[in-house]
Design a protein around this motif. Structure first.
Motif, PDB file in Angstrom:
ATOM      1  N   ALA A  51       0.847  -1.194   0.000  1.00  0.00           N
ATOM      2  CA  ALA A  51       0.000   0.000   0.000  1.00  0.00           C
ATOM      3  C   ALA A  51       0.887   1.251   0.000  1.00  0.00           C
ATOM      4  CB  ALA A  51      -0.920  -0.006   1.207  1.00  0.00           C
ATOM      5  N   VAL A  52       0.312   2.371  -0.419  1.00  0.00           N
ATOM      6  CA  VAL A  52       1.096   3.605  -0.554  1.00  0.00           C
ATOM      7  C   VAL A  52       0.440   4.734   0.231  1.00  0.00           C
ATOM      8  CG1 VAL A  52       1.976   5.351  -2.140  1.00  0.00           C
ATOM      9  CG2 VAL A  52       1.949   2.943  -2.825  1.00  0.00           C
ATOM     10  N   MET A  53       1.228   5.354   1.105  1.00  0.00           N
ATOM     11  CA  MET A  53       0.836   6.587   1.777  1.00  0.00           C
ATOM     12  C   MET A  53       1.813   7.672   1.326  1.00  0.00           C
ATOM     13  SD  MET A  53      -1.048   8.402   3.791  1.00  0.00           S
ATOM     14  CE  MET A  53      -2.016   7.516   5.027  1.00  0.00           C
ATOM     15  N   ASP A  54       1.381   8.478   0.351  1.00  0.00           N
ATOM     16  CA  ASP A  54       2.255   9.479  -0.249  1.00  0.00           C
ATOM     17  C   ASP A  54       2.200  10.783   0.557  1.00  0.00           C
ATOM     18  OD1 ASP A  54       3.975  10.699  -2.026  1.00  0.00           O
ATOM     19  OD2 ASP A  54       2.813  10.209  -3.809  1.00  0.00           O
ATOM     20  N   GLN A  55       3.067  11.713   0.187  1.00  0.00           N
ATOM     21  CA  GLN A  55       3.075  13.047   0.778  1.00  0.00           C
ATOM     22  C   GLN A  55       3.126  14.069  -0.358  1.00  0.00           C
ATOM     23  OE1 GLN A  55       6.112  12.697   4.225  1.00  0.00           O
ATOM     24  NE2 GLN A  55       6.115  10.802   3.050  1.00  0.00           N
ATOM     25  N   VAL A  56       2.027  14.815  -0.478  1.00  0.00           N
ATOM     26  CA  VAL A  56       1.864  15.760  -1.583  1.00  0.00           C
ATOM     27  C   VAL A  56       1.339  17.077  -1.016  1.00  0.00           C
ATOM     28  CG1 VAL A  56       0.755  16.199  -3.789  1.00  0.00           C
ATOM     29  CG2 VAL A  56       1.324  13.847  -3.143  1.00  0.00           C
ATOM     30  N   SER A  74       4.304   1.692   1.846  1.00  0.00           N
ATOM     31  CA  SER A  74       5.390   2.530   1.361  1.00  0.00           C
ATOM     32  C   SER A  74       5.063   3.991   1.642  1.00  0.00           C
ATOM     33  CB  SER A  74       5.588   2.313  -0.143  1.00  0.00           C
ATOM     34  OG  SER A  74       6.565   3.198  -0.655  1.00  0.00           O
ATOM     35  N   PHE A  75       6.093   4.789   1.969  1.00  0.00           N
ATOM     36  CA  PHE A  75       5.902   6.193   2.314  1.00  0.00           C
ATOM     37  C   PHE A  75       6.742   7.095   1.400  1.00  0.00           C
ATOM     38  CE2 PHE A  75       4.654   3.951   6.098  1.00  0.00           C
ATOM     39  CZ  PHE A  75       3.613   4.685   6.627  1.00  0.00           C
ATOM     40  N   PRO A  76       6.411   7.171   0.121  1.00  0.00           N
ATOM     41  CA  PRO A  76       7.150   8.090  -0.758  1.00  0.00           C
ATOM     42  C   PRO A  76       6.879   9.538  -0.372  1.00  0.00           C
ATOM     43  CG  PRO A  76       5.218   7.235  -1.889  1.00  0.00           C
ATOM     44  CD  PRO A  76       5.311   6.476  -0.595  1.00  0.00           C
ATOM     45  N   ASN A  77       7.849  10.380  -0.630  1.00  0.00           N
ATOM     46  CA  ASN A  77       7.681  11.815  -0.428  1.00  0.00           C
ATOM     47  C   ASN A  77       7.738  12.494  -1.794  1.00  0.00           C
ATOM     48  OD1 ASN A  77       7.745  14.513   0.200  1.00  0.00           O
ATOM     49  ND2 ASN A  77       9.601  14.427   1.448  1.00  0.00           N
ATOM     50  N   SER A  78       6.572  12.872  -2.315  1.00  0.00           N
ATOM     51  CA  SER A  78       6.499  13.496  -3.633  1.00  0.00           C
ATOM     52  C   SER A  78       6.647  15.009  -3.582  1.00  0.00           C
ATOM     53  CB  SER A  78       5.171  13.132  -4.315  1.00  0.00           C
ATOM     54  OG  SER A  78       5.099  11.741  -4.548  1.00  0.00           O
ATOM     55  N   ASP A  79       6.837  15.558  -2.384  1.00  0.00           N
ATOM     56  CA  ASP A  79       7.073  16.988  -2.258  1.00  0.00           C
ATOM     57  C   ASP A  79       8.519  17.333  -2.589  1.00  0.00           C
ATOM     58  OD1 ASP A  79       4.563  17.925  -1.596  1.00  0.00           O
ATOM     59  OD2 ASP A  79       4.829  17.636   0.553  1.00  0.00           O
ATOM     60  N   SER A  93       4.443   1.911  16.161  1.00  0.00           N
ATOM     61  CA  SER A  93       5.232   3.090  16.477  1.00  0.00           C
ATOM     62  C   SER A  93       6.485   3.065  15.607  1.00  0.00           C
ATOM     63  CB  SER A  93       5.608   3.090  17.964  1.00  0.00           C
ATOM     64  OG  SER A  93       6.423   4.197  18.276  1.00  0.00           O
ATOM     65  N   PHE A  94       6.726   4.156  14.865  1.00  0.00           N
ATOM     66  CA  PHE A  94       7.882   4.176  13.975  1.00  0.00           C
ATOM     67  C   PHE A  94       8.268   5.618  13.666  1.00  0.00           C
ATOM     68  CE2 PHE A  94       4.304   4.583  11.164  1.00  0.00           C
ATOM     69  CZ  PHE A  94       4.749   5.380  10.104  1.00  0.00           C
ATOM     70  N   GLU A  95       9.414   5.762  13.010  1.00  0.00           N
ATOM     71  CA  GLU A  95       9.917   7.079  12.656  1.00  0.00           C
ATOM     72  C   GLU A  95      10.729   6.983  11.376  1.00  0.00           C
ATOM     73  OE1 GLU A  95      12.304  10.732  14.882  1.00  0.00           O
ATOM     74  OE2 GLU A  95      12.699   8.653  15.477  1.00  0.00           O
ATOM     75  N   ILE A  96      10.448   7.876  10.436  1.00  0.00           N
ATOM     76  CA  ILE A  96      11.253   8.017   9.219  1.00  0.00           C
ATOM     77  C   ILE A  96      11.805   9.430   9.231  1.00  0.00           C
ATOM     78  CG2 ILE A  96      11.335   7.756   6.719  1.00  0.00           C
ATOM     79  CD1 ILE A  96       8.702   6.245   6.840  1.00  0.00           C
ATOM     80  N   LYS A  97      13.080   9.567   9.504  1.00  0.00           N
ATOM     81  CA  LYS A  97      13.672  10.891   9.665  1.00  0.00           C
ATOM     82  C   LYS A  97      13.752  11.620   8.330  1.00  0.00           C
ATOM     83  CE  LYS A  97      16.096   9.743  13.916  1.00  0.00           C
ATOM     84  NZ  LYS A  97      17.386   9.734  14.664  1.00  0.00           N
ATOM     85  N   LEU A  98      14.103  12.887   8.387  1.00  0.00           N
ATOM     86  CA  LEU A  98      14.061  13.780   7.231  1.00  0.00           C
ATOM     87  C   LEU A  98      14.474  13.107   5.931  1.00  0.00           C
ATOM     88  CD1 LEU A  98      15.488  17.018   8.834  1.00  0.00           C
ATOM     89  CD2 LEU A  98      13.202  16.742   7.873  1.00  0.00           C
ATOM     90  N   TYR A  99      13.600  13.144   4.935  1.00  0.00           N
ATOM     91  CA  TYR A  99      13.890  12.486   3.660  1.00  0.00           C
ATOM     92  C   TYR A  99      13.017  13.050   2.554  1.00  0.00           C
ATOM     93  CZ  TYR A  99       9.523   9.813   3.799  1.00  0.00           C
ATOM     94  OH  TYR A  99       8.200   9.448   3.802  1.00  0.00           O
ATOM     95  N   LYS A 100      13.423  12.787   1.326  1.00  0.00           N
ATOM     96  CA  LYS A 100      12.654  13.080   0.116  1.00  0.00           C
ATOM     97  C   LYS A 100      12.729  11.855  -0.793  1.00  0.00           C
ATOM     98  CE  LYS A 100      14.633  16.817  -1.462  1.00  0.00           C
ATOM     99  NZ  LYS A 100      14.879  18.010  -2.318  1.00  0.00           N
TER     100      LYS A 100
END
Length: 211
Positions: A51-56, A74-79, A93-100
């Protein structure tokens, strides 16, 4: 005897094909989209699809994502800017630090429940992942509607981030219609995006963490 068998076959076929169009409205008679409906009587396996949880546009897309227990997300960053995605919720509980970009490995969601997402950089970014316990789950569309494989008398549950009882509460509902049913709920105001003197304001505030 053969007539009895034919009748039983007809009834079972009718039940198997039963469908209800459910419409969810708020107190202002406006449709409630992204309401999550669980049909606990029917179970499914875990999909192999990620599954996809994007960031736009500094928002989680979709705002509400439904997956099954044991499914990867999946956590793509489309910004064009970096995000710092995290959750304090007990199921995951999780963390994905600064990324693109798309280099982040998918994350396994192996416990059922509500996972509330935030961004450590943008406080107004809110998203939800509903991890179903291998039960049939559906979301209402922009018209507040969803077609469910249920019949009169079946029990379902409804979750929406706007529930007055709290973000972690699912409301039990009994199907009373034959082909369609409409329910009206007293809810919090819907999340909105509005331009205010050139700045973008999202949502109705960050919710209290449920876990």
């Amino acid at each position: 005897m053969r007539y009895l068998i034919a009748l039983m076959f007809f009834l079972s076929l009718s039940n198997a094909r039963a469908e209800i169009t459910l419409t969810v409205l708020d107190q202002d008679n406006l449709p409630v989209d992204d309401a999550v409906i669980t049909v606990p009587q029917q179970f499914i396996g875990t999909p192999n699809k990620v599954a996809v949880m994007d960031q736009v546009n500094e928002s989680f897309v979709p705002r509400v994502l439904v997956v099954q227990k044991g499914q990867y997300v999946s956590f793509p960053n489309s910004d064009d800017i970096r995000h710092h995605v995290y959750s304090f919720s007990q199921p995951k509980s999780f963390e994905i630090k600064l990324y693109k970009g798309t280099a982040i490995e998918p994350i396994l969601f192996d416990k059922p429940g509500l996972v509330v997402l935030g961004c450590n950089i943008h406080d107004d970014m809110i998203g939800y992942i509903i991890v179903a316990d291998n039960a049939l789950v559906f979301k209402t569309d922009e018209n507040g509607q969803v077609t469910l494989p249920v019949k009169k008398g079946d029990k379902i549950s409804l979750w929406t981030e706007r529930t007055l009882q709290g973000i972690d509460v699912a409301v039990p509902i009994t199907i009373t219609g034959e082909a369609e049913q409409s329910i009206t709920m007293e809810l919090l105001p819907p999340p909105i995006e509005m331009m205010d003197h050139g700045s973008m304001t999202k949502g109705f505030g960050k919710p209290k963490w449920s876990n």
